[in-house]
Design a protein around this motif. Sequence first.
Motif, PDB file in Angstrom:
ATOM      1  N   HIS A 303      -1.476 -87.242  79.579  1.00 37.19           N
ATOM      2  CA  HIS A 303      -2.774 -86.990  78.948  1.00 37.19           C
ATOM      3  C   HIS A 303      -3.310 -88.324  78.439  1.00 37.19           C
ATOM      4  CE1 HIS A 303      -5.539 -84.395  76.544  1.00 37.19           C
ATOM      5  NE2 HIS A 303      -5.579 -85.475  75.806  1.00 37.19           N
ATOM      6  N   PRO A 306      -8.031 -90.190  73.895  1.00 34.06           N
ATOM      7  CA  PRO A 306      -9.436 -89.737  73.913  1.00 34.06           C
ATOM      8  C   PRO A 306     -10.443 -90.879  73.987  1.00 34.06           C
ATOM      9  CG  PRO A 306      -8.462 -89.469  71.730  1.00 34.06           C
ATOM     10  CD  PRO A 306      -7.348 -89.850  72.646  1.00 34.06           C
ATOM     11  N   HIS A 346      -0.093 -85.199  67.505  1.00 35.52           N
ATOM     12  CA  HIS A 346      -0.072 -86.609  67.127  1.00 35.52           C
ATOM     13  C   HIS A 346      -0.485 -86.864  65.687  1.00 35.52           C
ATOM     14  CE1 HIS A 346      -4.513 -87.796  67.811  1.00 35.52           C
ATOM     15  NE2 HIS A 346      -4.442 -86.502  67.712  1.00 35.52           N
ATOM     16  N   GLU A 352     -10.092 -88.622  62.218  1.00 38.23           N
ATOM     17  CA  GLU A 352     -10.831 -87.905  63.257  1.00 38.23           C
ATOM     18  C   GLU A 352     -11.629 -86.747  62.656  1.00 38.23           C
ATOM     19  OE1 GLU A 352      -8.155 -86.568  66.320  1.00 38.23           O
ATOM     20  OE2 GLU A 352      -7.026 -88.441  66.348  1.00 38.23           O
ATOM     21  N   TYR A 361     -12.964 -75.322  72.516  1.00 38.01           N
ATOM     22  CA  TYR A 361     -12.287 -76.622  72.599  1.00 38.01           C
ATOM     23  C   TYR A 361     -10.875 -76.408  73.109  1.00 38.01           C
ATOM     24  CZ  TYR A 361     -10.240 -81.093  71.260  1.00 38.01           C
ATOM     25  OH  TYR A 361      -9.582 -82.285  71.285  1.00 38.01           O
ATOM     26  N   HIS A 382      -1.683 -83.272  63.670  1.00 36.17           N
ATOM     27  CA  HIS A 382      -2.506 -82.197  64.226  1.00 36.17           C
ATOM     28  C   HIS A 382      -2.264 -82.102  65.725  1.00 36.17           C
ATOM     29  CE1 HIS A 382      -4.965 -85.838  64.597  1.00 36.17           C
ATOM     30  NE2 HIS A 382      -5.559 -85.256  65.627  1.00 36.17           N
TER      31      HIS A 382
END
Length: 458
Positions: A303, A306, A346, A352, A361, A382
């Motif tokens: 992944h 972001p 993480h 954030e 989401y 989170h």
Amino acid sequence: MESKSAAARPAFPAELEYQSGFGNHFSSEAIAGALPRGQNSPLVCPYGLYAEQISGTSFTSPRKLNERSWLYRVKPSVTHEPFRPRVPTHGKLVSEFNESNSTATPTQLRWKPVEVPESPTDFIDGLYTVCGAGSSYLRHGFAIHMYTANKSMDDCAFCSADGDFLIVPQEGRLWITTECGRLQVSPGEIVVLPQGFRFVVDLPDGPSRGYVAEIFGTHFQLPDLGPIGANGLAASRDFLVPVAWFEHLPRPGYTIVQKFGGELFTAKQDFSPFNVVAWHGNYVPYKYDLSKFCPYNTVLVDHGDPSINTVLTAPTDRPGVALLDFVIFPPRWLVAEHTFRPPYYHRNCMSEFMGLIYGGYEAKADGFLPGGASLHSCMTPHGPDTKTFEATIALGNEAGPRRISNTMAFMFESCLMPRVCPWALESPYMDHNYYQCWIGLKSHFSYEPADEDGHDGI
Ligand SMILES: O=C(O)Cc1cc(O)ccc1O
Ligand SMILES: [Fe+2]
């Protein structure tokens, strides 16, 4: 252009014209020949206009960072009565975060969508600060605001001396009149109104809700693309800038509402601030349609972080460390093999704040709703909720390529630690059970210990 003596602003046409590009030196004139040629400050400007500069960076900022525009207007913006504290005071805007006005908390926070009020509320009155860090006075920091409104601003224009407004409408279109011209902004688009520009927000659809990131002391840039190459993510040409538009109307009792150090001040004048007949420069309002974003992603395993979806970044002086990144999670294909595809669990040294424009989401099966928000501050753990984790594991390796559609979440990510405003913490929309979404995560550990105490080895 409008020259009738009607007091109301004329309706916007169905489609406005724009210029395109990011960071360009634009120029525009609503009357041919209104822009002085060959110099910025002629002794007498064409059509008897006044020349006025708006500086978005210090005069001496390096050329590649320097932002300023020249506006040629019917009357200069200085033509007003003295600024006075606004009455009634607003009370829910903060631009310097400290112990007296906000709280530090490492708790995972989430808010349900706030309902649009029934009582007449315009963009200014409907705006409230959720959290932020630093100080507009010290020109380093940010504030995250949200708004709920149901009526257009009347006989007044707003402007923030504190910072640039990046507005993310979630419900209801915004028709925004600025000194550089007009912009129509729909949910799914964003608009940036740089520090100091005066603007009016009209709500053609009535009920309206959205998010605002305000940044102090810097401006948004496009992120570097590194090994991605010369193309991808947000393209310069998809940023749209207004063309000059002006109104030349008597406006007795017109009010400029200026946010200055988090407080609102008002000044009266008898003309519209939207009297700029021509302008040129690179300090401009602009909008961007998020559906134009060209996302990049992993095509084999794992992944990606972001940051790969950064639309705009407001830098600090430290390379790669953002005062505020605006990141989106748009519709896209997920194709990674033998990979946990939702966001990983993480903890992040950056903080954030997330919002949802439409759809769902990928990390939250329930509870994170369009118009809602979440805050995971510096080093606060989170990640996907229990339902998302279990469903992903159940799907297994045979998931195959999957397109996630009908989704547009976003993140404001900052290196500064936000403090949260009291009305946000005490809000009836606060989701006090947020932590429950992870409590059900079970241990799937299946190792056979060497001894009965669960210890291995010595
Ligand atoms: O926390 C979040 O949901 C945002 C996020 C998304 C992602 O894909 C990877 C890391 C990350 O922080
Ligand atoms: Fe995260």
